[in-house]
Design a protein around this motif. Structure first.
Motif, PDB file in Angstrom:
ATOM      1  N   LEU A 131       0.827  -1.208   0.000  1.00 50.82           N
ATOM      2  CA  LEU A 131       0.000   0.000   0.000  1.00 50.82           C
ATOM      3  C   LEU A 131       0.863   1.261   0.000  1.00 50.82           C
ATOM      4  CD1 LEU A 131      -2.785  -1.092   2.509  1.00 50.82           C
ATOM      5  CD2 LEU A 131      -3.074  -0.632   0.063  1.00 50.82           C
ATOM      6  N   TYR A 132       1.973   1.239   0.741  1.00 51.68           N
ATOM      7  CA  TYR A 132       2.884   2.386   0.735  1.00 51.68           C
ATOM      8  C   TYR A 132       3.502   2.599  -0.652  1.00 51.68           C
ATOM      9  CZ  TYR A 132       2.944   3.754   5.648  1.00 51.68           C
ATOM     10  OH  TYR A 132       2.612   4.240   6.885  1.00 51.68           O
ATOM     11  N   GLU A 133       3.833   1.523  -1.351  1.00 50.89           N
ATOM     12  CA  GLU A 133       4.377   1.649  -2.706  1.00 50.89           C
ATOM     13  C   GLU A 133       3.342   2.280  -3.638  1.00 50.89           C
ATOM     14  OE1 GLU A 133       5.861  -2.129  -4.045  1.00 50.89           O
ATOM     15  OE2 GLU A 133       7.301  -2.263  -2.402  1.00 50.89           O
ATOM     16  N   GLN A 134       2.075   1.844  -3.504  1.00 51.89           N
ATOM     17  CA  GLN A 134       1.012   2.430  -4.315  1.00 51.89           C
ATOM     18  C   GLN A 134       0.849   3.916  -3.990  1.00 51.89           C
ATOM     19  OE1 GLN A 134      -2.682   0.201  -4.115  1.00 51.89           O
ATOM     20  NE2 GLN A 134      -1.542  -1.714  -3.956  1.00 51.89           N
ATOM     21  N   LEU A 135       0.912   4.254  -2.704  1.00 55.63           N
ATOM     22  CA  LEU A 135       0.783   5.642  -2.284  1.00 55.63           C
ATOM     23  C   LEU A 135       1.934   6.486  -2.837  1.00 55.63           C
ATOM     24  CD1 LEU A 135      -0.728   7.749  -0.586  1.00 55.63           C
ATOM     25  CD2 LEU A 135       0.648   7.021   1.372  1.00 55.63           C
ATOM     26  N   ASP A 136       3.148   5.946  -2.803  1.00 54.44           N
ATOM     27  CA  ASP A 136       4.294   6.669  -3.361  1.00 54.44           C
ATOM     28  C   ASP A 136       4.098   6.936  -4.853  1.00 54.44           C
ATOM     29  OD1 ASP A 136       5.552   6.742  -0.902  1.00 54.44           O
ATOM     30  OD2 ASP A 136       6.888   5.049  -1.326  1.00 54.44           O
ATOM     31  N   ALA A 137       3.575   5.942  -5.578  1.00 56.86           N
ATOM     32  CA  ALA A 137       3.342   6.111  -7.018  1.00 56.86           C
ATOM     33  C   ALA A 137       2.299   7.198  -7.279  1.00 56.86           C
ATOM     34  CB  ALA A 137       2.892   4.784  -7.642  1.00 56.86           C
ATOM     35  N   VAL A 138       1.233   7.216  -6.487  1.00 51.81           N
ATOM     36  CA  VAL A 138       0.193   8.241  -6.651  1.00 51.81           C
ATOM     37  C   VAL A 138       0.770   9.617  -6.326  1.00 51.81           C
ATOM     38  CG1 VAL A 138      -1.986   9.101  -5.684  1.00 51.81           C
ATOM     39  CG2 VAL A 138      -1.758   6.695  -6.272  1.00 51.81           C
ATOM     40  N   ASN A 139       1.542   9.718  -5.248  1.00 53.72           N
ATOM     41  CA  ASN A 139       2.146  11.002  -4.885  1.00 53.72           C
ATOM     42  C   ASN A 139       3.125  11.492  -5.944  1.00 53.72           C
ATOM     43  OD1 ASN A 139       0.700  11.408  -2.515  1.00 53.72           O
ATOM     44  ND2 ASN A 139       2.171  10.283  -1.275  1.00 53.72           N
ATOM     45  N   GLU A 140       3.852  10.570  -6.573  1.00 53.70           N
ATOM     46  CA  GLU A 140       4.758  10.953  -7.657  1.00 53.70           C
ATOM     47  C   GLU A 140       3.971  11.486  -8.855  1.00 53.70           C
ATOM     48  OE1 GLU A 140       7.482   7.816  -8.680  1.00 53.70           O
ATOM     49  OE2 GLU A 140       8.278   7.727  -6.636  1.00 53.70           O
ATOM     50  N   GLN A 141       2.826  10.860  -9.156  1.00 50.41           N
ATOM     51  CA  GLN A 141       1.983  11.344 -10.253  1.00 50.41           C
ATOM     52  C   GLN A 141       1.461  12.747  -9.946  1.00 50.41           C
ATOM     53  OE1 GLN A 141      -0.920   8.138 -10.420  1.00 50.41           O
ATOM     54  NE2 GLN A 141      -0.147   7.519 -12.428  1.00 50.41           N
ATOM     55  N   ILE A 142       1.037  12.966  -8.705  1.00 52.58           N
ATOM     56  CA  ILE A 142       0.548  14.294  -8.318  1.00 52.58           C
ATOM     57  C   ILE A 142       1.656  15.323  -8.478  1.00 52.58           C
ATOM     58  CG2 ILE A 142      -0.240  15.697  -6.355  1.00 52.58           C
ATOM     59  CD1 ILE A 142      -1.757  13.195  -5.364  1.00 52.58           C
ATOM     60  N   SER A 143       2.844  14.998  -8.000  1.00 51.72           N
ATOM     61  CA  SER A 143       3.973  15.932  -8.103  1.00 51.72           C
ATOM     62  C   SER A 143       4.322  16.225  -9.554  1.00 51.72           C
ATOM     63  CB  SER A 143       5.200  15.369  -7.382  1.00 51.72           C
ATOM     64  OG  SER A 143       4.961  15.298  -6.001  1.00 51.72           O
ATOM     65  N   ALA A 144       4.301  15.201 -10.392  1.00 56.42           N
ATOM     66  CA  ALA A 144       4.615  15.395 -11.811  1.00 56.42           C
ATOM     67  C   ALA A 144       3.576  16.289 -12.476  1.00 56.42           C
ATOM     68  CB  ALA A 144       4.688  14.050 -12.520  1.00 56.42           C
ATOM     69  N   MET A 145       2.306  16.100 -12.129  1.00 56.65           N
ATOM     70  CA  MET A 145       1.256  16.928 -12.728  1.00 56.65           C
ATOM     71  C   MET A 145       1.348  18.371 -12.246  1.00 56.65           C
ATOM     72  SD  MET A 145      -2.009  14.400 -12.798  1.00 56.65           S
ATOM     73  CE  MET A 145      -2.914  15.292 -14.050  1.00 56.65           C
ATOM     74  N   ARG A 146       1.879  18.574 -11.044  1.00 58.24           N
ATOM     75  CA  ARG A 146       2.034  19.922 -10.492  1.00 58.24           C
ATOM     76  C   ARG A 146       3.398  20.517 -10.844  1.00 58.24           C
ATOM     77  NH1 ARG A 146       1.701  20.223  -4.685  1.00 58.24           N
ATOM     78  NH2 ARG A 146       1.275  22.411  -5.028  1.00 58.24           N
ATOM     79  N   ASN A 147       4.169  19.814 -11.697  1.00 51.17           N
ATOM     80  CA  ASN A 147       5.516  20.247 -12.073  1.00 51.17           C
ATOM     81  C   ASN A 147       6.403  20.443 -10.846  1.00 51.17           C
ATOM     82  OD1 ASN A 147       4.935  20.244 -14.834  1.00 51.17           O
ATOM     83  ND2 ASN A 147       4.053  22.294 -14.695  1.00 51.17           N
ATOM     84  N   ARG A 148       6.331  19.466  -9.953  1.00 48.18           N
ATOM     85  CA  ARG A 148       7.138  19.471  -8.740  1.00 48.18           C
ATOM     86  C   ARG A 148       7.919  18.166  -8.674  1.00 48.18           C
ATOM     87  NH1 ARG A 148       7.181  24.214  -6.339  1.00 48.18           N
ATOM     88  NH2 ARG A 148       6.716  23.645  -4.249  1.00 48.18           N
ATOM     89  N   THR A 149       8.983  18.169  -7.912  1.00 40.62           N
ATOM     90  CA  THR A 149       9.749  16.957  -7.672  1.00 40.62           C
ATOM     91  C   THR A 149       9.862  16.771  -6.164  1.00 40.62           C
ATOM     92  OG1 THR A 149      11.784  15.774  -8.182  1.00 40.62           O
ATOM     93  CG2 THR A 149      12.020  18.099  -7.755  1.00 40.62           C
ATOM     94  N   VAL A 150       9.877  15.531  -5.729  1.00 42.63           N
ATOM     95  CA  VAL A 150       9.915  15.217  -4.296  1.00 42.63           C
ATOM     96  C   VAL A 150      11.327  14.784  -3.920  1.00 42.63           C
ATOM     97  CG1 VAL A 150       8.997  13.702  -2.499  1.00 42.63           C
ATOM     98  CG2 VAL A 150       7.494  14.539  -4.304  1.00 42.63           C
ATOM     99  N   CYS A 151      11.831  15.348  -2.833  1.00 45.21           N
ATOM    100  CA  CYS A 151      13.154  14.985  -2.325  1.00 45.21           C
ATOM    101  C   CYS A 151      13.103  13.570  -1.772  1.00 45.21           C
ATOM    102  CB  CYS A 151      13.563  15.964  -1.232  1.00 45.21           C
ATOM    103  SG  CYS A 151      15.127  15.533  -0.439  1.00 45.21           S
ATOM    104  N   LYS A 152      14.057  12.744  -2.175  1.00 46.19           N
ATOM    105  CA  LYS A 152      14.108  11.363  -1.695  1.00 46.19           C
ATOM    106  C   LYS A 152      14.628  11.288  -0.263  1.00 46.19           C
ATOM    107  CE  LYS A 152      14.637   9.290  -6.211  1.00 46.19           C
ATOM    108  NZ  LYS A 152      15.273   9.973  -7.294  1.00 46.19           N
TER     109      LYS A 152
END
Length: 142
Positions: free
Chosen positions: A77-98
């Motif tokens: 579930l955490y992996e799925q959540l990370d994938a969704v959050n990455e999609q949100i960030s990409a659509m907002r033209n943002r990148t998430v710090c690892k």
């Protein structure tokens, strides 16, 4: 009629731009709802895990296999959540710090929160039972 045609063309262009932006907002909203549902499911799984461990301890049963299954499900579930959050960030033209998880503009080279370089890959962790790799010793001149 040239001026009227220009006005119509500009109006159509503006409507198309607004439509695309609205579509993007709707898509981001759907992803946020999906992320909220995943967070809710993760919370339910944690509660279930705690209840299971409590019941096993109370009845002196071994719940190791059940705990392992729950942990795997939560990790999924955490992996799925990370994938969704990455999609949100990409659509907002943002990148998430690892390193710290903070959102930064895609043009940024370093995280504004922790200072980590944003294009660095995640550091590899040694697997269980494996000693961390050490740099080879250089010969000493005597």
């Amino acid at each position: 009629m040239g001026l009227l045609e220009d006005v119509v063309v500009n109006a159509k262009t503006a409507v198309n731009a607004v439509g695309k932006t609205a579509g993007k907002i709707v898509d981001i909203s759907k992803l946020r709802i999906s992320a909220a549902e995943l967070n809710s499911e993760i919370s339910k799984r944690y509660e279930s895990l705690g209840r299971m461990v409590y019941d096993a301890q109370k009845t002196d049963n071994d719940a190791t296999d059940l705990v392992r299954e729950c942990v795997v499900a939560i990790d999924d579930l955490y992996e799925q959540l990370d994938a969704v959050n990455e999609q949100i960030s990409a659509m907002r033209n943002r990148t998430v710090c690892k390193g710290c998880g903070a959102e930064n503009p895609q043009s940024a080279n370093y995280c504004s929160k922790c200072g980590r370089r944003l294009d660095d890959p995640e550091p590899e962790e040694p697997s269980a039972g494996e000693a961390p790799a050490e740099a080879p010793e250089e010969p000493k001149d005597e």
